[in-house]
Motif scaffolding. Structure first.
Motif, PDB file in Angstrom:
ATOM      1  N   ALA A 222       0.827  -1.205   0.000  1.00 16.92           N
ATOM      2  CA  ALA A 222       0.000   0.000   0.000  1.00 16.92           C
ATOM      3  C   ALA A 222       0.864   1.259   0.000  1.00 16.92           C
ATOM      4  N   MET A 223       1.905   1.281   0.822  1.00 17.08           N
ATOM      5  CA  MET A 223       2.780   2.448   0.868  1.00 17.08           C
ATOM      6  C   MET A 223       3.494   2.652  -0.464  1.00 17.08           C
ATOM      7  N   HIS A 224       3.876   1.570  -1.125  1.00 12.84           N
ATOM      8  CA  HIS A 224       4.546   1.720  -2.415  1.00 12.84           C
ATOM      9  C   HIS A 224       3.575   2.215  -3.490  1.00 12.84           C
ATOM     10  N   ALA A 225       2.300   1.895  -3.369  1.00  9.95           N
ATOM     11  CA  ALA A 225       1.306   2.475  -4.275  1.00  9.95           C
ATOM     12  C   ALA A 225       1.263   3.984  -4.099  1.00  9.95           C
ATOM     13  N   ARG A 226       1.338   4.432  -2.871  1.00 11.36           N
ATOM     14  CA  ARG A 226       1.364   5.866  -2.590  1.00 11.36           C
ATOM     15  C   ARG A 226       2.622   6.506  -3.176  1.00 11.36           C
ATOM     16  N   VAL A 227       3.753   5.835  -3.014  1.00 12.02           N
ATOM     17  CA  VAL A 227       5.024   6.379  -3.516  1.00 12.02           C
ATOM     18  C   VAL A 227       4.958   6.620  -5.020  1.00 12.02           C
ATOM     19  N   VAL A 228       4.356   5.687  -5.751  1.00 15.61           N
ATOM     20  CA  VAL A 228       4.230   5.861  -7.206  1.00 15.61           C
ATOM     21  C   VAL A 228       3.487   7.147  -7.525  1.00 15.61           C
ATOM     22  N   CYS A 229       2.391   7.390  -6.835  1.00 14.14           N
ATOM     23  CA  CYS A 229       1.559   8.555  -7.147  1.00 14.14           C
ATOM     24  C   CYS A 229       2.248   9.875  -6.802  1.00 14.14           C
ATOM     25  N   VAL A 230       2.935   9.925  -5.665  1.00  5.65           N
ATOM     26  CA  VAL A 230       3.522  11.192  -5.235  1.00  5.65           C
ATOM     27  C   VAL A 230       4.905  11.419  -5.830  1.00  5.65           C
ATOM     28  N   SER A 231       5.424  10.457  -6.568  1.00  4.69           N
ATOM     29  CA  SER A 231       6.711  10.635  -7.242  1.00  4.69           C
ATOM     30  C   SER A 231       6.489  11.422  -8.528  1.00  4.69           C
ATOM     31  N   HIS A 232       6.519  12.751  -8.380  1.00  5.80           N
ATOM     32  CA  HIS A 232       6.325  13.662  -9.527  1.00  5.80           C
ATOM     33  C   HIS A 232       5.056  13.310 -10.293  1.00  5.80           C
ATOM     34  N   ALA A 233       3.972  13.057  -9.532  1.00  5.41           N
ATOM     35  CA  ALA A 233       2.661  12.721 -10.111  1.00  5.41           C
ATOM     36  C   ALA A 233       2.743  11.523 -11.049  1.00  5.41           C
ATOM     37  N   GLY A 234       3.559  10.541 -10.681  1.00  5.24           N
ATOM     38  CA  GLY A 234       3.663   9.330 -11.490  1.00  5.24           C
ATOM     39  C   GLY A 234       4.414   9.495 -12.787  1.00  5.24           C
ATOM     40  N   GLN A 235       5.073  10.615 -12.984  1.00  3.40           N
ATOM     41  CA  GLN A 235       5.766  10.886 -14.253  1.00  3.40           C
ATOM     42  C   GLN A 235       7.224  10.414 -14.176  1.00  3.40           C
ATOM     43  N   GLY A 236       7.361   9.113 -14.045  1.00  2.00           N
ATOM     44  CA  GLY A 236       8.669   8.492 -14.020  1.00  2.00           C
ATOM     45  C   GLY A 236       8.613   7.172 -14.749  1.00  2.00           C
ATOM     46  N   CYS A 237       9.471   6.984 -15.748  1.00  2.00           N
ATOM     47  CA  CYS A 237       9.375   5.792 -16.590  1.00  2.00           C
ATOM     48  C   CYS A 237       9.732   4.511 -15.847  1.00  2.00           C
ATOM     49  N   ALA A 238      10.503   4.603 -14.752  1.00  5.41           N
ATOM     50  CA  ALA A 238      10.914   3.407 -14.025  1.00  5.41           C
ATOM     51  C   ALA A 238      10.023   3.103 -12.827  1.00  5.41           C
ATOM     52  N   LEU A 239       8.985   3.882 -12.596  1.00  2.00           N
ATOM     53  CA  LEU A 239       8.119   3.662 -11.442  1.00  2.00           C
ATOM     54  C   LEU A 239       7.363   2.341 -11.555  1.00  2.00           C
ATOM     55  N   GLY A 240       7.213   1.657 -10.432  1.00  2.00           N
ATOM     56  CA  GLY A 240       6.529   0.360 -10.429  1.00  2.00           C
ATOM     57  C   GLY A 240       5.028   0.517 -10.363  1.00  2.00           C
ATOM     58  N   THR A 241       4.417   0.777 -11.503  1.00  2.00           N
ATOM     59  CA  THR A 241       2.985   1.094 -11.550  1.00  2.00           C
ATOM     60  C   THR A 241       2.087  -0.142 -11.543  1.00  2.00           C
ATOM     61  N   ARG A 242       2.667  -1.335 -11.776  1.00  2.00           N
ATOM     62  CA  ARG A 242       1.897  -2.581 -11.675  1.00  2.00           C
ATOM     63  C   ARG A 242       2.300  -3.277 -10.375  1.00  2.00           C
ATOM     64  N   ILE A 243       1.377  -3.382  -9.443  1.00  2.00           N
ATOM     65  CA  ILE A 243       1.663  -3.973  -8.137  1.00  2.00           C
ATOM     66  C   ILE A 243       1.018  -5.350  -8.058  1.00  2.00           C
ATOM     67  N   PHE A 244       1.855  -6.371  -7.894  1.00  2.00           N
ATOM     68  CA  PHE A 244       1.385  -7.750  -7.831  1.00  2.00           C
ATOM     69  C   PHE A 244       1.444  -8.250  -6.378  1.00  2.00           C
ATOM     70  N   VAL A 245       0.299  -8.704  -5.884  1.00  2.00           N
ATOM     71  CA  VAL A 245       0.198  -9.212  -4.509  1.00  2.00           C
ATOM     72  C   VAL A 245      -0.546 -10.552  -4.532  1.00  2.00           C
ATOM     73  N   PRO A 246      -0.392 -11.382  -3.493  1.00  5.35           N
ATOM     74  CA  PRO A 246      -1.156 -12.637  -3.443  1.00  5.35           C
ATOM     75  C   PRO A 246      -2.659 -12.356  -3.512  1.00  5.35           C
ATOM     76  N   GLU A 247      -3.371 -13.200  -4.236  1.00  6.61           N
ATOM     77  CA  GLU A 247      -4.805 -12.977  -4.415  1.00  6.61           C
ATOM     78  C   GLU A 247      -5.541 -12.860  -3.083  1.00  6.61           C
ATOM     79  N   GLU A 248      -5.130 -13.660  -2.107  1.00  7.12           N
ATOM     80  CA  GLU A 248      -5.832 -13.638  -0.831  1.00  7.12           C
ATOM     81  C   GLU A 248      -5.570 -12.353  -0.040  1.00  7.12           C
ATOM     82  N   SER A 249      -4.543 -11.585  -0.428  1.00  8.17           N
ATOM     83  CA  SER A 249      -4.219 -10.335   0.265  1.00  8.17           C
ATOM     84  C   SER A 249      -4.695  -9.097  -0.501  1.00  8.17           C
ATOM     85  N   LYS A 250      -5.216  -9.302  -1.678  1.00  8.02           N
ATOM     86  CA  LYS A 250      -5.508  -8.173  -2.559  1.00  8.02           C
ATOM     87  C   LYS A 250      -6.523  -7.204  -1.954  1.00  8.02           C
TER      88      LYS A 250
END
Length: 487
Positions: A279-307
């Protein structure tokens, strides 16, 4: 502000004779500068100046220790403009003044500028080819030697991106110059102003005329010349995939070597033992220059049971983000670069929903500041990795969460992409996390942490580009190998 001089050609600042355009502040749409850009003929003059400067050998023939010493002085001259560079990152790029990304806008590139000459000097100037013993005597029975020499390409076209204009220009200019090339630098017309500080540093350092030229234009005529002109020997470009493909097409008839750092759709895989960090890394993506970074991890993969739990936690974090102008020290999420970027975010979110995604929070443009270009921090619940939001680069504050059955499933989805710039793995079990990272296909993989160093290269595979920037490989990219055989 009226920008009176929009170029630096052959050691002098020049007035533009081309298209007039406006540089606007993405936070509120106000005018930062009115610019009369350079004409195509003036860009041609810059290319000619770089060609002359290289062909005379005044720069390329210097001992490499002397050239490195000059570039250290150049880095020091550039560092004197740190405050102005920070101001421009706020005004023209819309980077929040208190954001951690400001380090990538100013402090980190200035540090790299001072370190790149050291990386260069750490590399051998010549290397011996390991001839077998029976080949060390030539046909005449004379002792033979064979060495690899590393020489500059010649004239380098350096074309920078708008999101981190100083950094993406510096990755090209400093390595190209320290290796003996001459350079024509073209900034993105959305964020062109910091490029002139490269010229001011050249003046202060006393670089020979024509060694570094800066061209600012509002259109694309000059940029096309920089990719196609036969007097240019190499092109280095950071930007979108579409433009990178066109540059490759324009460079093809003269077989120019290319370094292309293009888009990304980077994956973040969270092992079950570290899913609480997602969850915190999802926040980091958004606040990192409004997501304007080509290397940002915009696809977050988590176990289905934790989603479901991750989505709820991330929703709370994203909804608490403070949106505002880049100049406000309390702002966490600033603007995207322009109206077209907002529209792209809207389009991809709509396509994602049509393909089965759910908007957990956000998903709309934010109109809190008239004239500004804002998009809400957006969290998408994706049913699978085939969704448009998982396959297309958004370049905005939009992050997607996808569930996986097991780690093999997560790796397969992470690798199912046209892009391959960066990737991220998070796991308390370091051996297991490293094993996942080794299975991912990307130019860079970061396991539990990342590195932004002048000594470590970065670059993409697939549609994320070709070649490398930074590190030893980023130096060698601006050199061509010549084999010298002699007895």
């Amino acid at each position: 502000m009226e920008l009176e001089q929009a170029g630096y050609i052959d050691g002098r600042f020049v007035r533009g004779e081309g298209e007039r355009f406006t540089v606007t502040n993405p936070s509120d749409g106000s005018t930062v500068a009115e610019v009369t850009g350079l004409s195509g003929d003036q860009v041609g003059e810059a290319i000619a100046a770089a060609r002359r400067a290289f062909d005379t050998g005044e720069w390329s023939a210097l001992p490499r220790s002397e050239r490195a010493a000059i570039m250290r002085r150049y880095a020091a001259a550039l560092a004197k403009h740190a405050d102005r560079l920070k101001e421009l990152a706020v005004l023209e790029a819309g980077c929040p003044v208190s954001s951690s990304v400001m380090f990538a806008q100013v402090q980190t590139p200035l540090r790299h500028a001072a370190e790149i000459p050291e990386v260069y000097l750490s590399l051998p100037e010549i290397e011996e080819n390991p001839l077998p013993m029976h080949e060390r005597l030539g046909m005449a029975g004379l002792p033979m030697q064979s060495v690899r020499r590393y020489l500059p390409h010649g004239v380098v076209s350096a074309i920078a991106a708008y999101n981190v204009p100083l950094f993406t220009a510096l990755w090209k200019v400093i390595p190209a110059l320290v290796t003996g090339n001459t350079v024509v630098l073209r900034p993105n017309p959305l964020t062109p102003l910091s490029a002139l500080l490269f010229a001011e540093a050249a003046e202060e350092t006393g670089l020979p005329p024509g060694v570094l030229n800066v061209v600012i234009e509002g259109g694309i005529e000059g940029g096309q010349m920089m990719s196609s002109d036969p007097r240019v020997d190499m092109v280095s470009f950071t930007g979108s995939v579409g433009v990178g493909i066109r540059i490759a097409e324009q460079a093809a008839p003269t077989l120019k070597p290319l370094v292309l750092e293009l888009g990304g759709k980077s994956a973040q895989i969270f092992l079950p033992d570290s899913v609480e960090k997602a969850a915190m890394h999802a926040r980091v993506v958004c606040v990192s220059h409004a997501g304007q970074g080509c290397a940002l991890g915009t696809r977050i993969f988590v176990p289905e049971e934790s989603k479901a739990a991750v989505l709820q936690q991330a929703k709370s974090l994203l909804e608490a983000i403070r949106i505002g102008p880049a100049s406000d020290t309390a702002t966490e999420l600033g603007p995207v670069i322009d109206g077209a970027a907002v529209s792209r975010c809207e389009r991809i979110v709509a396509e994602a929903v049509a393909a089965g995604a759910t908007v957990v929070t956000g998903g709309k443009r934010w109109s809190g500041i008239p004239g500004g270009h804002y998009f809400e921090p957006t969290l998408l619940d994706l049913p699978d990795n085939t969704n448009p939001a998982a396959q297309e680069e958004v370049f905005g504050p939009v992050v997607s969460v996808i569930g996986y059955r097991d780690l093999d499933h997560a790796i397969a989805m992470a690798n199912d992409s046209r892009f391959g710039l960066s990737g991220w793995v998070h796991g308390a079990d370091k051996r297991a996390a490293l094993k996942v990272g080794e299975a991912m296909r990307s130019g860079s993989i970061n396991v539990n942490n990342g590195v932004t160093s002048a000594w470590a290269s970065m670059g993409g595979i697939k549609l994320s580009g070709q070649g490398r920037e930074r590190g030893p490989e980023g130096i060698r990219a601006f050199q061509q190998m010549s084999v010298l055989n002699f007895s």
